[in-house]
Design an enzyme around this catalytic site. Structure first.
Site, PDB file in Angstrom:
ATOM      1  N   CYS A  13     -14.858 -10.955 -34.011  1.00 17.17           N
ATOM      2  CA  CYS A  13     -13.808  -9.958 -33.738  1.00 17.17           C
ATOM      3  C   CYS A  13     -14.372  -8.585 -34.087  1.00 17.17           C
ATOM      4  O   CYS A  13     -15.598  -8.426 -34.139  1.00 17.17           O
ATOM      5  CB  CYS A  13     -12.526 -10.290 -34.506  1.00 17.17           C
ATOM      6  SG  CYS A  13     -12.693 -10.282 -36.305  1.00 17.17           S
ATOM      7  N   ASN A  16     -14.164  -8.562 -38.661  1.00 17.73           N
ATOM      8  CA  ASN A  16     -14.458  -9.819 -39.388  1.00 17.73           C
ATOM      9  C   ASN A  16     -13.639  -9.932 -40.676  1.00 17.73           C
ATOM     10  O   ASN A  16     -14.106 -10.494 -41.672  1.00 17.73           O
ATOM     11  CB  ASN A  16     -15.965  -9.975 -39.667  1.00 17.73           C
ATOM     12  CG  ASN A  16     -16.381 -11.370 -40.146  1.00 17.73           C
ATOM     13  OD1 ASN A  16     -17.314 -11.520 -40.932  1.00 17.73           O
ATOM     14  ND2 ASN A  16     -15.701 -12.397 -39.703  1.00 17.73           N
ATOM     15  N   CYS A  18      -9.797 -10.146 -40.133  1.00 15.10           N
ATOM     16  CA  CYS A  18      -8.491 -10.708 -39.743  1.00 15.10           C
ATOM     17  C   CYS A  18      -8.635 -11.964 -38.872  1.00 15.10           C
ATOM     18  O   CYS A  18      -8.322 -13.069 -39.309  1.00 15.10           O
ATOM     19  CB  CYS A  18      -7.654  -9.670 -39.000  1.00 15.10           C
ATOM     20  SG  CYS A  18      -7.188  -8.240 -40.006  1.00 15.10           S
ATOM     21  N   ARG A  19      -9.085 -11.789 -37.625  1.00 10.73           N
ATOM     22  CA  ARG A  19      -9.054 -12.909 -36.671  1.00 10.73           C
ATOM     23  C   ARG A  19     -10.213 -13.890 -36.797  1.00 10.73           C
ATOM     24  O   ARG A  19      -9.990 -15.104 -36.855  1.00 10.73           O
ATOM     25  CB  ARG A  19      -9.013 -12.356 -35.239  1.00 10.73           C
ATOM     26  CG  ARG A  19      -7.726 -11.630 -34.921  1.00 10.73           C
ATOM     27  CD  ARG A  19      -7.869 -10.794 -33.673  1.00 10.73           C
ATOM     28  NE  ARG A  19      -8.767  -9.669 -33.883  1.00 10.73           N
ATOM     29  CZ  ARG A  19      -9.180  -8.828 -32.952  1.00 10.73           C
ATOM     30  NH1 ARG A  19      -8.786  -9.020 -31.695  1.00 10.73           N
ATOM     31  NH2 ARG A  19      -9.965  -7.810 -33.240  1.00 10.73           N
ATOM     32  N   SER A  20     -11.452 -13.381 -36.805  1.00 10.47           N
ATOM     33  CA  SER A  20     -12.577 -14.329 -36.798  1.00 10.47           C
ATOM     34  C   SER A  20     -12.715 -15.136 -38.095  1.00 10.47           C
ATOM     35  O   SER A  20     -13.112 -16.304 -38.031  1.00 10.47           O
ATOM     36  CB  SER A  20     -13.891 -13.657 -36.389  1.00 10.47           C
ATOM     37  OG  SER A  20     -14.242 -12.610 -37.256  1.00 10.47           O
ATOM     38  N   ASP A 129      -5.404  -8.076 -31.753  1.00  5.14           N
ATOM     39  CA  ASP A 129      -5.751  -7.509 -33.056  1.00  5.14           C
ATOM     40  C   ASP A 129      -4.468  -7.286 -33.867  1.00  5.14           C
ATOM     41  O   ASP A 129      -3.615  -6.488 -33.479  1.00  5.14           O
ATOM     42  CB  ASP A 129      -6.468  -6.173 -32.811  1.00  5.14           C
ATOM     43  CG  ASP A 129      -6.932  -5.519 -34.099  1.00  5.14           C
ATOM     44  OD1 ASP A 129      -6.543  -5.982 -35.183  1.00  5.14           O
ATOM     45  OD2 ASP A 129      -7.694  -4.543 -33.995  1.00  5.14           O
TER      46      ASP A 129
HETATM   47  P1  4NP Z   1     -10.219  -7.992 -36.976  1.00  9.19           P
HETATM   48  O1  4NP Z   1      -9.110  -6.870 -37.303  1.00  9.19           O
HETATM   49  O2  4NP Z   1     -11.115  -7.411 -35.912  1.00  9.19           O
HETATM   50  O3  4NP Z   1      -9.418  -9.150 -36.477  1.00  9.19           O
HETATM   51  O4  4NP Z   1     -10.942  -8.265 -38.271  1.00  9.19           O
HETATM   52  C1  4NP Z   1      -9.421  -5.551 -37.645  1.00  9.19           C
HETATM   53  C2  4NP Z   1      -9.883  -5.255 -38.899  1.00  9.19           C
HETATM   54  C3  4NP Z   1     -10.132  -3.937 -39.238  1.00  9.19           C
HETATM   55  C4  4NP Z   1      -9.933  -2.940 -38.317  1.00  9.19           C
HETATM   56  C5  4NP Z   1      -9.484  -3.241 -37.053  1.00  9.19           C
HETATM   57  C6  4NP Z   1      -9.231  -4.559 -36.710  1.00  9.19           C
HETATM   58  N1  4NP Z   1     -10.157  -1.586 -38.681  1.00  9.19           N
HETATM   59  O5  4NP Z   1      -9.888  -0.698 -37.844  1.00  9.19           O
HETATM   60  O6  4NP Z   1     -10.625  -1.318 -39.793  1.00  9.19           O
END
Ligand code: 4NP
Length: 171
Positions: A13, A16, A18-20, A129
């Protein structure tokens, strides 16, 4: 060294956190329930490195824990050049992650890179996201990831039981 009849999967993602990490933990749990943990190598990474070394977002840890999966020991890392050649399958959470991976990967690795829901379920659907959304966004993400992980495990089990040589990177 990797055994001949093993498959390695990298979930990707943006951050790294939240989703992955959820996908890594949930898919590992599904694979374990099916007794396949010695056959499938699982990891996760982000296309961005802002959260390098950080534990998963507490909202991801909480939703995973509600379903009996502990992801608290994971630490965020950025995708490396080596990942593009060392993982058989690189599964992107959304189409933006997919585009970033395809741009960064060499020609030889393109066939390893897929949208997670597309590869697992045949659906051109992002795992959205949830970072800036409401807490229930994490529940939606968990359910999507569980459905796709279950389908992915079935698909990979078929590959692993195919005659040797067919568990290749062009799955
Ligand atoms: P992820 O979510 O891609 O599922 O880990 C996010 C985590 C952090 C951010 C965006 C999405 N950020 O903008 O910091």
């Amino acid at each position: 060294m990797r055994l001949q009849n093993q498959i390695s999967v990298l979930f990707v993602c943006l951050g790294n956190i939240c989703r992955s990490p959820l996908a890594e933990g949930v898919f590992r749990d599904v694979v374990k329930q099916r007794g396949r943990e010695d056959r499938i190598i699982i990891d996760s990474a982000g296309t961005g490195g802002w959260h390098q070394g950080a534990p998963p977002d507490p909202r991801s840890v909480a939703v995973a824990a509600r379903y009996g999966v502990d992801i608290s020991d994971q630490r965020a890392r950025k995708v490396t050049n080596r990942d593009y050649t060392s993982f058989d399958l690189i599964l992107a959470m959304d189409r933006s992650n997919l585009d970033d991976l395809r741009r960064a990967a060499g020609h030889a690795s393109q066939e390893r890179i897929h949208l997670f829901n597309q590869y697992a379920l045949g659906l051109t659907r992002d795992v959205p996201d949830p970072y800036y959304g409401e807490v229930d966004g994490f529940e939606v993400v968990y359910r999507m990831i569980f459905e796709a992980s279950d389908a992915l495990a079935t698909k990979l089990a078929e590959r692993l039981s195919a005659p040797s040589g067919q568990a290749s990177s062009t799955m």
